[in-house]
Write an enzyme that holds these catalytic residues in place. Structure first.
Site, short mmCIF file in Angstrom:
data_model
loop_
_atom_site.label_atom_id
_atom_site.label_comp_id
_atom_site.label_asym_id
_atom_site.label_seq_id
_atom_site.Cartn_x
_atom_site.Cartn_y
_atom_site.Cartn_z
N ASN A 235 79.68 44.07 -65.50
CA ASN A 235 80.24 43.69 -66.79
C ASN A 235 79.15 43.35 -67.81
O ASN A 235 78.86 44.14 -68.70
CB ASN A 235 81.21 42.52 -66.60
CG ASN A 235 82.04 42.24 -67.84
OD1 ASN A 235 81.72 42.70 -68.93
ND2 ASN A 235 83.11 41.49 -67.68
N ASP A 236 78.52 42.21 -67.63
CA ASP A 236 77.55 41.76 -68.64
C ASP A 236 76.36 42.72 -68.79
O ASP A 236 75.82 42.86 -69.89
CB ASP A 236 77.03 40.36 -68.30
CG ASP A 236 78.16 39.32 -68.36
OD1 ASP A 236 79.14 39.56 -69.10
OD2 ASP A 236 78.05 38.30 -67.67
N VAL A 237 75.98 43.40 -67.70
CA VAL A 237 74.80 44.28 -67.78
C VAL A 237 75.09 45.59 -68.51
O VAL A 237 74.18 46.39 -68.74
CB VAL A 237 74.21 44.60 -66.37
CG1 VAL A 237 73.74 43.33 -65.69
CG2 VAL A 237 75.21 45.34 -65.51
#
Lengths: 459, 94
Positions: free
Chosen positions: A386-388
């Protein structure tokens, strides 16, 4: 054997350790490197046992057997997903060993320490002690035995600072009277306490950095023991480990675009109501698709990049991922994996998890080696990451992850995102990627989604 | 300890730090986990100090006992560290 011969063998051991790390520069030679390193260790232990005037062999053998059984059992049983916890525990044992060696020296017959020996013994005990408890806390956080959220209270940094100060004062007292048992145990207790207090305010997502840092500390503690005992093997080995830990710490910090100070003191990941409301909410809507739609897209792809995140490992979907990749590969699709440095729970963790699922290491690419290729890629498959892959890191200066290097997946023709639910990621940040026109969301458990995909493709 | 010995020790320390940094920067990200567990294992070299402490005299003392525990912890570190590293490296295939 004479002291000179013993020191020569120690030099040989240190050389073998360095060669061991040198051979780690390729997966092809890495196993040989580990073997050389083992031989170096065996030589060091063996030659130490021939030291003139060494007693207590029965006790030594019993100790080695107990340690071997515990360490060996743990190493054989540990799951690859739990590797960060395991490394933290082993590291804690290393810290404890250094601290205990320093303590033993203090309790020994020699009390007339010169100042240099005294300082290095104290440092070895303090660093080793805090490495021990700090590693135990990191283990507990990773294992979920205690809250992975940062534990904070008012005046936290003031208290920690005060503890460091008191430790220094006690150390100077011990300096004047090395035989003072009360002061000695006071320093020990404070160093153990410091390890706990320094790690609890750090969130679970930052534990990879902490494990690297503690790894470096354990090396430093060994070097200090080496100084105290005038043993070059310990000095060299400790500095190797110290350097390794610091380099990996920096890699992890850079991968999150945060300073080490920020990781240590900012309590990142603490539930913060204000953060959730800042920044605009994404425009557009998430488009959920069925397995058949996704299968059609994959059938027509010429190039595919898979972006795995820890969600993939949490869903035990590594093997299903590899099956899909293998099938597509057979159909002539060029398949590669893009691994973000913080994709797993420690440096290189994702690579190990994929290797366990028999993904060939040649298909694994680091962020900087593959990021330019997304624009010319047909399909990107994001599995539990997600965040990456959040473009906000590049576009939204208000985002908590702004400036973090991310994978440019949105540049590909089509992005397929396998996601359990519509929930936000660990940092609690919305991800614009999920709302983009070229993004297809496939909701559900990653493993069963992948299995259904393979079945649909084979029809 | 005489000043000469201290300076030699510090020289070795500084040079080894640089050598270590050079070697480690050449390890690819794929092998970072084995690098950590492997370097972890070699930090168990503290076992040398533990052995010397345990066997320092014929008579049993608090130093012997503390040394004994140090041997246990260091052996866990060494054996466990090498074995998990080996397990992981065996999985890396072409």
């Amino acid at each position: 054997m004479s002291n000179h011969s013993i020191n020569l063998i120690y030099l040989l051991s240190a050389t073998l350790f360095m060669l061991g790390i040198k051979y780690l520069s390729s997966p092809h030679t890495a196993k040989r490197g580990n073997l050389l390193s083992m031989i170096g260790m065996a030589a060091a232990i063996g030659i130490t046992l021939t030291s003139p005037g060494l007693h207590g062999f029965t006790l030594i053998i019993i100790g080695i057997i107990i340690g071997t059984v515990i360490g060996g059992y743990a190493a054989l049983k540990v799951k690859m997903t739990s590797m960060p916890e395991m490394v933290a525990l082993f590291n804690g044992c290393g810290g404890a060993a250094s601290a205990l060696v320093a303590m033993a020296e203090f309790r020994g017959p020699n009390t007339g320490f010169d100042s240099f020996t005294l300082i290095t013994l104290l440092l070895s005990m303090i660093i080793g002690g805090l490495t021990f408890t700090g590693s135990l806390m990191a283990y507990a956080k990773l294992q979920g035995l205690i809250s992975t959220r940062p534990i904070t209270y008012p005046g936290q940094q003031f208290i920690n600072g005060a503890i460091v100060l008191v430790t220094l004062v006690l150390a100077s007292l011990l300096f004047q009277n090395p035989g003072n048992t009360l002061v000695f145990f006071g320093i020990l207790a404070l160093s153990l306490l410091l390890g706990v207090l320094a790690v609890i305010p750090i969130g679970g997502a930052d534990m990879p950095v902490i494990i690297c840092l503690l790894n470096s500390y354990s090396g430093l503690a060994v070097s200090m023991t080496g100084f105290a005992l005038s043993n070059n093997a310990l000095i060299i080995t400790g500095s190797l480990v110290g350097a390794s830990g610091i380099i990996l710490t920096k890699i992890m910090c850079d991968a999150m675009n945060r300073s080490l100070a920020n990781v240590l003191f900012s309590a990142f990941g603490k539930v913060d109501e204000s953060a959730a409301t800042t920044g605009e909410s994404p425009t557009g809507s998430m488009k959920g698709f069925e397995v058949e739609d996704v299968a059609t897209i994959l059938t027509n792809a010429g190039t595919l990049i898979i972006v795995p995140g820890y969600g993939m490992a949490a869903a035990q979907a590594q093997h299903a991922t590899r099956e899909l990749a293998d099938y597509l590969n057979e159909q002539g699709v060029e398949v590669r994996y893009a691994i973000h440095p913080v994709a797993g729970r420690m440096p290189g963790h994702m690579n190990v998890l994929l290797a366990e699922a028999d993904v060939p290491y040649e298909q694994l690419f680091a962020l900087e080696d593959i990021n330019d290729d997304f624009a010319s890629t047909d399909v990107v498959l994001v599995i539990g990451a997600n965040d990456v892959v959040n473009p906000a890191a590049k576009t939204n200066p208000n985002s908590p992850i702004y400036g973090m290097p991310v994978l440019d997946v949105e540049k590909a023709r089509t992005v397929i995102v396998l996601k359990r639910s519509m929930n936000v990621g660990f940092a609690g940040i919305e991800n614009d990627l999920f709302y983009m026109d070229n993004t297809m969301m496939l909701f559900g458990d990653a493993r069963s989604s992948l299995q259904k995909l393979v079945a649909a493709l084979k029809q | 300890m005489d000043t000469g010995t201290i300076i030699i020790g510090l020289t070795i320390f500084v040079l080894a730090c640089f050598a270590g940094a050079e070697l480690i920067s050449k390890v690819p990200p794929t092998l970072h986990t084995p690098l950590m567990s492997g370097s972890n294992a070699i930090s168990g070299i503290a076992i040398v100090g533990a052995l010397l402490a345990t066997g320092h005299s014929e008579t049993f003392s608090s130093m012997t006992l503390i040394g004994f525990f140090a041997v246990i912890f260091a052996s866990i570190n060494v054996v466990g560290g090498y074995m998990v590293t080996r397990r992981m490296l065996q999985m890396f295939k072409k």
